[in-house]
Design a protein around this motif. Structure first.
Motif, PDB file in Angstrom:
ATOM      1  N   ALA A  68      41.040  74.767 -12.774  1.00  0.00           N
ATOM      2  CA  ALA A  68      41.976  73.649 -12.610  1.00  0.00           C
ATOM      3  C   ALA A  68      42.118  73.360 -11.121  1.00  0.00           C
ATOM      4  O   ALA A  68      42.237  74.281 -10.307  1.00  0.00           O
ATOM      5  N   ASP A  69      42.109  72.097 -10.774  1.00  0.00           N
ATOM      6  CA  ASP A  69      42.154  71.670  -9.368  1.00  0.00           C
ATOM      7  C   ASP A  69      43.523  71.074  -9.053  1.00  0.00           C
ATOM      8  O   ASP A  69      43.911  70.072  -9.640  1.00  0.00           O
ATOM      9  N   ALA A  70      44.256  71.700  -8.128  1.00  0.00           N
ATOM     10  CA  ALA A  70      45.618  71.223  -7.836  1.00  0.00           C
ATOM     11  C   ALA A  70      45.648  70.205  -6.698  1.00  0.00           C
ATOM     12  O   ALA A  70      46.585  69.423  -6.594  1.00  0.00           O
ATOM     13  N   ASN A  71      44.643  70.196  -5.815  1.00  0.00           N
ATOM     14  CA  ASN A  71      44.769  69.329  -4.637  1.00  0.00           C
ATOM     15  C   ASN A  71      43.821  68.133  -4.655  1.00  0.00           C
ATOM     16  O   ASN A  71      43.681  67.420  -3.660  1.00  0.00           O
ATOM     17  N   GLY A  72      43.144  67.905  -5.779  1.00  0.00           N
ATOM     18  CA  GLY A  72      42.404  66.656  -5.940  1.00  0.00           C
ATOM     19  C   GLY A  72      41.064  66.576  -5.236  1.00  0.00           C
ATOM     20  O   GLY A  72      40.447  65.510  -5.197  1.00  0.00           O
ATOM     21  N   ASP A  73      40.553  67.713  -4.708  1.00  0.00           N
ATOM     22  CA  ASP A  73      39.230  67.640  -4.063  1.00  0.00           C
ATOM     23  C   ASP A  73      38.090  67.868  -5.067  1.00  0.00           C
ATOM     24  O   ASP A  73      36.924  67.927  -4.684  1.00  0.00           O
ATOM     25  N   GLY A  74      38.442  68.017  -6.337  1.00  0.00           N
ATOM     26  CA  GLY A  74      37.403  68.148  -7.362  1.00  0.00           C
ATOM     27  C   GLY A  74      36.947  69.565  -7.612  1.00  0.00           C
ATOM     28  O   GLY A  74      36.091  69.815  -8.463  1.00  0.00           O
ATOM     29  N   ILE A  75      37.535  70.516  -6.863  1.00  0.00           N
ATOM     30  CA  ILE A  75      37.162  71.929  -7.013  1.00  0.00           C
ATOM     31  C   ILE A  75      38.396  72.725  -7.420  1.00  0.00           C
ATOM     32  O   ILE A  75      39.462  72.610  -6.787  1.00  0.00           O
ATOM     33  N   GLY A  76      38.275  73.486  -8.466  1.00  0.00           N
ATOM     34  CA  GLY A  76      39.397  74.291  -8.943  1.00  0.00           C
ATOM     35  C   GLY A  76      39.892  75.228  -7.858  1.00  0.00           C
ATOM     36  O   GLY A  76      39.144  75.609  -6.951  1.00  0.00           O
ATOM     37  N   ASP A  77      41.159  75.629  -7.941  1.00  0.00           N
ATOM     38  CA  ASP A  77      41.757  76.431  -6.874  1.00  0.00           C
ATOM     39  C   ASP A  77      42.914  77.278  -7.409  1.00  0.00           C
ATOM     40  O   ASP A  77      43.282  77.172  -8.579  1.00  0.00           O
ATOM     41  N   LEU A  78      43.466  78.119  -6.516  1.00  0.00           N
ATOM     42  CA  LEU A  78      44.573  78.996  -6.920  1.00  0.00           C
ATOM     43  C   LEU A  78      45.785  78.183  -7.355  1.00  0.00           C
ATOM     44  O   LEU A  78      46.494  78.550  -8.295  1.00  0.00           O
ATOM     45  N   PRO A 101      39.685  78.799   2.159  1.00  0.00           N
ATOM     46  CA  PRO A 101      40.557  77.621   2.132  1.00  0.00           C
ATOM     47  C   PRO A 101      40.220  76.670   0.972  1.00  0.00           C
ATOM     48  O   PRO A 101      41.095  75.953   0.487  1.00  0.00           O
ATOM     49  N   LEU A 102      38.980  76.696   0.528  1.00  0.00           N
ATOM     50  CA  LEU A 102      38.591  75.898  -0.635  1.00  0.00           C
ATOM     51  C   LEU A 102      39.469  76.231  -1.845  1.00  0.00           C
ATOM     52  O   LEU A 102      39.780  75.361  -2.666  1.00  0.00           O
ATOM     53  N   PHE A 103      39.834  77.496  -1.963  1.00  0.00           N
ATOM     54  CA  PHE A 103      40.601  77.953  -3.128  1.00  0.00           C
ATOM     55  C   PHE A 103      42.096  78.096  -2.834  1.00  0.00           C
ATOM     56  O   PHE A 103      42.885  78.232  -3.764  1.00  0.00           O
TER      57      PHE A 103
HETATM   58 CA    CA Z   1      40.897  72.013  -5.125  1.00  0.00          CA
END
Ligand code: CA
Ligand code: TEU
Length: 562
Positions: free
Chosen positions: A22-32, A75-77
């Protein structure tokens, strides 16, 4: 019959592949941040443990399995602070966290490797595996898992380094005591931070025969996959016992360790998981996920169901007295379970996903659920080679082109086996990006998310999700799932899959029709009065009254007697 002497025998583990969850910050990559938003999903499902695939700083050559700093978050995650919140959030909900321990190799951008490659005299030179050329070429014939040679020439220092995986994943030299001590110190740092154990990446590759002999040649292949001769090397048991002593001994918490072990045999697995030896609690073996492979994984044979069943049964029996099995159908390296072992035609998809879950969770061992498996997520309809993102698939396609192989056949095999099948975003709802992101997902969302998603299943009677939830609850409620002795039934039938579990006081029958044709099964009268614990199909009678059982397509059931 063994007593339940460890909490993880009644536990279920859920694997999160963060890039695709699931991606919380909208960059298209799932994250913490995305994981923190979905803790309720995990709690509703009822899992006990979360295994988090790597979130460490990484150049992402292998989606984080190439680590450049073991003690931070990319930082990606997100941030370390978010990871702390994940630990707390899970603990508050009664769950624990396993970190992915990737110590067969680092990234080539890890400071250790930067130092090692800077000169032949550098104090860290020996932390990696350097060898001179042989006749002006690679030191031996080993192939990388990701195509080409497993050796890369470092021009500046004139020697080759070993990388069993990508050239950006140099192998650490576990013969060097400083390497081992650095890894143990890092592990202690994570335990001090509050994590509850580790999933250990290709851990049975750590110890290598130091002569680096050629693997047996294969006709027509310049580089040979040598994993069978690398697996379970001479000092493996010693290293794991040392790790237990140096990292876990003297701590109060009941940690969990699971070793990923390609090529491990049942005999070795018994040794690795014998509690008296203090190595690991359980291992991931690869036999059942290799049955549809030919000469290599890209040579897809199709599924031999009898071989699949017999393989899993063999592992059940082999680890019955000593040791413990991990049970899994899929993970981030495998195609989707329902597409591979079930029947992903929409008419049979739900029943077959539930039937597979029933079989796996009915066995003796600790079940693992890979994100999306609890929804019955299916393989992605890859239409062209440029849609693959995984380094393994991308490199393989280059080989196909370079060697002038049949492209249509190669693409067909890749669709069946590619790891990207498991890496498309988790399907939370029916909206355009499946609720995974507000941006553009790094790998496309499967078009089936319009009808196959969590929103359509959570709380819906008869859904794949609710079936998994029920399976997990049964393991918690009935000790027989953990400690019942296993015995296979009808082992040569290609469609019927059945086995029993028994304790001194109870007997359990797990039975499934793994096909589209309705079947009848003769039980004799030994099961009269057994009650249905769980079934895949609505309207199944609550009790077994006759010695004959009729099963619809992909009908699976669990009965308990006593
Ligand atoms: Ca993200
Ligand atoms: O996988 C190890 C492994 O042997 C295989 O699953 C292999 O990566 C490949 O799928 C064979 O086709 C572990 C990780 O799970 C995987 O994601 C990493 O790429 C690999 O190690 C290297 O760290």
């Amino acid at each position: 019959m063994n007593a339940i002497d460890a909490w993880w025998k009644q536990a279920v583990v859920y694997q999160i592949y963060p890039r695709s969850f699931a991606d919380a910050n909208g960059d298209g990559i799932g994250d913490l941040g995305g994981i923190l938003e979905h803790l309720d999903h995990l709690q509703t499902l009822g899992v006990d443990v979360v295994w988090l695939s790597p979130i460490y700083p990484s150049p992402q050559a292998d989606n984080g399995y190439d680590i450049s700093d073991y003690q931070d978050v990319d930082p990606l995650f997100g941030t370390l602070e978010q990871l702390d919140r994940l630990i707390t959030g899970l603990h508050e909900r009664g769950m624990t966290l396993l970190m992915d321990l990737v110590v067969n190799h680092t990234s080539d951008e890890h400071p250790w490797f930067a130092a090692a490659r800077s000169s032949r005299d550098d104090p860290k030179r020996d932390w990696y595996l350097w060898r001179d050329a042989r006749d002006g070429a690679e030191p031996n014939n080993w192939g990388s898992f990701f195509s080409g040679s497993a050796w890369e020439l470092d021009a500046r220092t004139g020697q080759y380094y070993l990388h069993l995986f990508d050239r950006k994943q140099p192998d650490l030299n576990w013969e060097n005591r400083q390497v081992r001590e650095a890894v143990y110190a890092m592990m202690r740092w994570w335990l001090d931070r509050g994590v509850d154990g580790f999933r250990m990446d290709v851990i049975n590759f750590l110890s290598k025969e130091q002569d680096f002999a050629d693997a047996p040649p294969v006709a027509g292949e310049r580089y040979v996959n040598a994993f069978a001769m690398i697996a379970d090397g001479p000092r493996m048991h010693e290293f794991l016992q040392e790790m237990t002593r140096e990292v876990f001994q003297g701590r109060d918490e009941q940690y969990l360790t699971v070793g990923e072990m390609p090529g491990v045999t049942t005999q070795e697995a018994v040794l690795y998981t014998d509690p008296a030896r203090h190595e690991v609690d359980m291992v991931f073996q690869f036999e059942h996920v290799s049955i549809d492979h030919g000469a290599n994984k890209w040579d897809y044979l199709g599924l031999d169901r009898v071989a699949l069943k017999q393989s899993l049964h063999r592992w059940q029996v082999a680890l019955a007295e000593r040791g413990w099995n991990s049970l899994y159908w899929d993970n981030h390296d495998q195609p989707r379970a329902v597409s591979r072992f079930g029947d992903d035609d929409p008419a049979y998809w739900a029943a077959s996903a539930k039937a597979l879950g029933t079989i796996l969770h009915g066995m003796r061992g600790t079940p693992y659920v890979y994100q999306g498996e609890e929804l019955g997520m299916r393989n992605f309809p890859f239409a062209s080679p440029d849609q693959f993102r995984d380094v393994e698939a991308v490199n393989h396609w280059k080989d196909v082109l370079a060697q002038g192989r049949d492209q249509g056949a190669a693409l067909r095999d890749m669709r069946a086996v590619a790891r990207d099948n498991a890496r498309t975003p988790v399907q939370w709802d029916a909206t355009a990006t499946a609720g995974f992101t507000t941006g553009t997902p790094w790998l496309p969302v499967n078009p089936d998310h319009t009808w196959l998603n969590a929103a359509a299943q959570v709380g819906q009677d008869g859904s794949v999700f609710e079936h998994y939830r029920a399976l997990i609850r049964l393991r918690h409620e009935h000790a027989i799932f953990a400690d019942g002795d296993f015995a296979g039934v009808l082992e040569n039938d290609p469609e019927l899959w059945a086995f029993t579990r028994s304790t001194d006081t109870q007997r359990m029958l797990v039975v499934a029709n793994c096909g589209r044709t309705p079947r009848e099964i003769e039980l004799g009268d030994g099961w009269t009065g057994a009650r249905l614990l769980l079934g895949t199909h609505e309207g199944t009678a609550d009790e077994l009254r006759e010695g004959r059982l009729g099963l619809a397509a992909w009908d699976a059931r669990i009965y308990l007697l006593g």
